[in-house]
Design a protein around this motif. Sequence first.
Motif, PDB file in Angstrom:
ATOM      1  N   GLY A 190       0.798  -1.220   0.000  1.00 24.63           N
ATOM      2  CA  GLY A 190       0.000   0.000   0.000  1.00 24.63           C
ATOM      3  C   GLY A 190       0.832   1.271   0.000  1.00 24.63           C
ATOM      4  O   GLY A 190       0.365   2.320  -0.444  1.00 24.63           O
ATOM      5  N   VAL A 191       2.070   1.177   0.462  1.00 27.86           N
ATOM      6  CA  VAL A 191       2.957   2.342   0.483  1.00 27.86           C
ATOM      7  C   VAL A 191       3.315   2.765  -0.940  1.00 27.86           C
ATOM      8  O   VAL A 191       3.508   3.953  -1.215  1.00 27.86           O
ATOM      9  N   TYR A 192       3.383   1.787  -1.862  1.00 23.86           N
ATOM     10  CA  TYR A 192       3.816   2.069  -3.233  1.00 23.86           C
ATOM     11  C   TYR A 192       2.662   2.148  -4.224  1.00 23.86           C
ATOM     12  O   TYR A 192       2.862   2.563  -5.364  1.00 23.86           O
ATOM     13  N   ALA A 193       1.470   1.776  -3.792  1.00 25.46           N
ATOM     14  CA  ALA A 193       0.313   1.795  -4.687  1.00 25.46           C
ATOM     15  C   ALA A 193       0.001   3.178  -5.253  1.00 25.46           C
ATOM     16  O   ALA A 193      -0.381   3.287  -6.427  1.00 25.46           O
ATOM     17  N   PRO A 194       0.129   4.279  -4.477  1.00 25.44           N
ATOM     18  CA  PRO A 194      -0.176   5.597  -5.057  1.00 25.44           C
ATOM     19  C   PRO A 194       0.660   5.924  -6.286  1.00 25.44           C
ATOM     20  O   PRO A 194       0.152   6.517  -7.251  1.00 25.44           O
ATOM     21  N   LEU A 195       1.930   5.532  -6.293  1.00 23.96           N
ATOM     22  CA  LEU A 195       2.784   5.745  -7.463  1.00 23.96           C
ATOM     23  C   LEU A 195       2.448   4.753  -8.571  1.00 23.96           C
ATOM     24  O   LEU A 195       2.198   5.140  -9.712  1.00 23.96           O
ATOM     25  N   ARG A 223      13.777  -2.806  -4.512  1.00 26.31           N
ATOM     26  CA  ARG A 223      14.945  -1.977  -4.201  1.00 26.31           C
ATOM     27  C   ARG A 223      14.520  -0.726  -3.432  1.00 26.31           C
ATOM     28  O   ARG A 223      15.144  -0.349  -2.427  1.00 26.31           O
ATOM     29  N   ALA A 224      13.445  -0.089  -3.883  1.00 24.62           N
ATOM     30  CA  ALA A 224      12.934   1.091  -3.183  1.00 24.62           C
ATOM     31  C   ALA A 224      12.534   0.725  -1.754  1.00 24.62           C
ATOM     32  O   ALA A 224      12.811   1.471  -0.801  1.00 24.62           O
ATOM     33  N   ALA A 251       6.366   8.783   0.494  1.00 31.26           N
ATOM     34  CA  ALA A 251       5.580   9.860  -0.115  1.00 31.26           C
ATOM     35  C   ALA A 251       6.473  11.042  -0.475  1.00 31.26           C
ATOM     36  O   ALA A 251       6.304  11.660  -1.535  1.00 31.26           O
ATOM     37  N   ARG A 252       7.417  11.362   0.404  1.00 27.99           N
ATOM     38  CA  ARG A 252       8.357  12.457   0.130  1.00 27.99           C
ATOM     39  C   ARG A 252       9.265  12.137  -1.056  1.00 27.99           C
ATOM     40  O   ARG A 252       9.778  13.054  -1.706  1.00 27.99           O
ATOM     41  N   SER A 253       9.456  10.856  -1.331  1.00 26.33           N
ATOM     42  CA  SER A 253      10.343  10.444  -2.422  1.00 26.33           C
ATOM     43  C   SER A 253       9.590  10.174  -3.722  1.00 26.33           C
ATOM     44  O   SER A 253      10.195   9.814  -4.731  1.00 26.33           O
ATOM     45  N   ASN A 254       8.279  10.320  -3.684  1.00 23.11           N
ATOM     46  CA  ASN A 254       7.448  10.049  -4.858  1.00 23.11           C
ATOM     47  C   ASN A 254       7.611  11.172  -5.871  1.00 23.11           C
ATOM     48  O   ASN A 254       7.272  12.324  -5.584  1.00 23.11           O
ATOM     49  N   PRO A 255       8.109  10.882  -7.070  1.00 19.29           N
ATOM     50  CA  PRO A 255       8.295  11.934  -8.078  1.00 19.29           C
ATOM     51  C   PRO A 255       6.984  12.485  -8.623  1.00 19.29           C
ATOM     52  O   PRO A 255       6.975  13.486  -9.339  1.00 19.29           O
ATOM     53  N   LEU A 256       5.873  11.852  -8.291  1.00 20.68           N
ATOM     54  CA  LEU A 256       4.579  12.296  -8.792  1.00 20.68           C
ATOM     55  C   LEU A 256       3.783  13.022  -7.714  1.00 20.68           C
ATOM     56  O   LEU A 256       2.564  13.129  -7.801  1.00 20.68           O
ATOM     57  N   SER A 257       4.451  13.509  -6.681  1.00 21.69           N
ATOM     58  CA  SER A 257       3.730  14.133  -5.572  1.00 21.69           C
ATOM     59  C   SER A 257       2.948  15.354  -6.013  1.00 21.69           C
ATOM     60  O   SER A 257       1.938  15.707  -5.422  1.00 21.69           O
ATOM     61  N   CYS A 266       6.803   3.895 -16.186  1.00 21.77           N
ATOM     62  CA  CYS A 266       6.887   3.227 -14.885  1.00 21.77           C
ATOM     63  C   CYS A 266       8.344   3.059 -14.464  1.00 21.77           C
ATOM     64  O   CYS A 266       8.707   3.331 -13.312  1.00 21.77           O
ATOM     65  N   LYS A 267       9.176   2.627 -15.393  1.00 24.02           N
ATOM     66  CA  LYS A 267      10.592   2.420 -15.085  1.00 24.02           C
ATOM     67  C   LYS A 267      11.258   3.717 -14.648  1.00 24.02           C
ATOM     68  O   LYS A 267      12.016   3.740 -13.656  1.00 24.02           O
ATOM     69  N   ALA A 268      10.970   4.817 -15.357  1.00 20.73           N
ATOM     70  CA  ALA A 268      11.574   6.106 -15.014  1.00 20.73           C
ATOM     71  C   ALA A 268      11.084   6.615 -13.664  1.00 20.73           C
ATOM     72  O   ALA A 268      11.860   7.156 -12.865  1.00 20.73           O
ATOM     73  N   ALA A 269       9.782   6.458 -13.396  1.00 18.64           N
ATOM     74  CA  ALA A 269       9.225   6.920 -12.124  1.00 18.64           C
ATOM     75  C   ALA A 269       9.843   6.162 -10.951  1.00 18.64           C
ATOM     76  O   ALA A 269      10.197   6.759  -9.923  1.00 18.64           O
ATOM     77  N   LEU A 270       9.978   4.846 -11.097  1.00 20.78           N
ATOM     78  CA  LEU A 270      10.565   4.054 -10.018  1.00 20.78           C
ATOM     79  C   LEU A 270      12.049   4.369  -9.846  1.00 20.78           C
ATOM     80  O   LEU A 270      12.561   4.413  -8.722  1.00 20.78           O
ATOM     81  N   ALA A 271      12.742   4.612 -10.958  1.00 17.98           N
ATOM     82  CA  ALA A 271      14.157   4.987 -10.875  1.00 17.98           C
ATOM     83  C   ALA A 271      14.307   6.314 -10.124  1.00 17.98           C
ATOM     84  O   ALA A 271      15.223   6.478  -9.307  1.00 17.98           O
ATOM     85  N   SER A 272      13.409   7.272 -10.392  1.00 23.35           N
ATOM     86  CA  SER A 272      13.441   8.561  -9.699  1.00 23.35           C
ATOM     87  C   SER A 272      13.176   8.385  -8.208  1.00 23.35           C
ATOM     88  O   SER A 272      13.817   9.025  -7.367  1.00 23.35           O
ATOM     89  N   MET A 273      12.225   7.505  -7.875  1.00 27.70           N
ATOM     90  CA  MET A 273      11.948   7.246  -6.456  1.00 27.70           C
ATOM     91  C   MET A 273      13.155   6.622  -5.762  1.00 27.70           C
ATOM     92  O   MET A 273      13.507   7.013  -4.637  1.00 27.70           O
ATOM     93  N   ILE A 274      13.786   5.655  -6.419  1.00 26.80           N
ATOM     94  CA  ILE A 274      14.964   5.011  -5.843  1.00 26.80           C
ATOM     95  C   ILE A 274      16.057   6.038  -5.588  1.00 26.80           C
ATOM     96  O   ILE A 274      16.691   6.056  -4.520  1.00 26.80           O
ATOM     97  N   LYS A 275      16.294   6.916  -6.561  1.00 22.51           N
ATOM     98  CA  LYS A 275      17.325   7.948  -6.410  1.00 22.51           C
ATOM     99  C   LYS A 275      16.997   8.870  -5.239  1.00 22.51           C
ATOM    100  O   LYS A 275      17.874   9.231  -4.438  1.00 22.51           O
ATOM    101  N   ALA A 276      15.718   9.253  -5.121  1.00 24.71           N
ATOM    102  CA  ALA A 276      15.305  10.135  -4.029  1.00 24.71           C
ATOM    103  C   ALA A 276      15.489   9.454  -2.670  1.00 24.71           C
ATOM    104  O   ALA A 276      15.896  10.087  -1.695  1.00 24.71           O
TER     105      ALA A 276
END
Length: 306
Positions: A190-195, A223-224, A251-257, A266-276
């Motif tokens: 549920g933590v990752y469902a919003p993204l 990984r995230a 939530a603070r690391s979600n690039p779609l906040s 999807c791949k780019a969004a998850l990569a951005s979250m991992i980096k954050a």
Amino acid sequence: MVELATLPRGAKLPAALTDLAAAIEADGGAALAAYQEPIGDHWHLFAMLPLAKVEATPYQRDLSPAHLKRMIEVMKKLDRFTEPIVAVHTAGTYWTPNGNHRRAAAAKSGAKMIPAIVIPDPEVAFQILALNTEKAHNLRAKALEVIRMYRARLEERPKSAERDFAFEFERAHYITLGLLYEKKPRFSGGVYAPLLSRVDGFLAKQLKDAIEDREERAAQVERADDLAVALVAAGKKRGLMHPYLKNFIVARSNPLSRARKNLPTCKAALASMIKALEEFDLGKIHFGQIRDAAQIAAATSVAEPS
């Protein structure tokens, strides 16, 4: 030939239906009536099935012990079984895509037979699972059900496109999360469902190829999550003891906040979250921020229609 009550009366029955009625009788059951259901005029059978031959579909959610216990209590109080299950006939067995809790409760209550609406087309089992409202799913249960259906479709129809099963799977991110729940039953999806619900779409690829993409997406989410778990542990050492801490960090690391017109892949969004998450600075947050975010999230959840 099995004698059946029919509706419409005197109608000529399809061969598949009469064959199904004969199979039910041969299995020790009783085919009682044939009828056209009132929406699409498809032929169904009403029958009593031997409970020993009725099973859950192999890809649906697990039984809920609490829900099963409640059903058994109700059956004992009423001293009767009141709601037929839905079943499809496959390889000498009757799968129930809608009614598994009722099946299990009847068995534990000592029943030997069970009333059922039997559908001649086994393919309908997948659609019925998508519409099953017997008991509301939580995210884990739904994701596990979908990944089990996915694996069944992958084995049966590997060259079909993933997106061809969008109705059955319902939401694409259930597939990705299902892979993780298989591996980690206590995973906090549920933590990752919003993204994921915004960027994880159905693929045009054939299932035999799409599964690799799914596994890559699941690996990114894992990984995230590893990074988030490490941050939570470090945060607790700093005194940030709050049950919403992980949700807050992710939530603070979600690039779609913030609302975005053009969503990334999807791949780019998850990569951005991992980096954050890799760059997340716990020193810049304090308990009050987490507490306030938790209160807002709780208020939003209550306000949302069920």
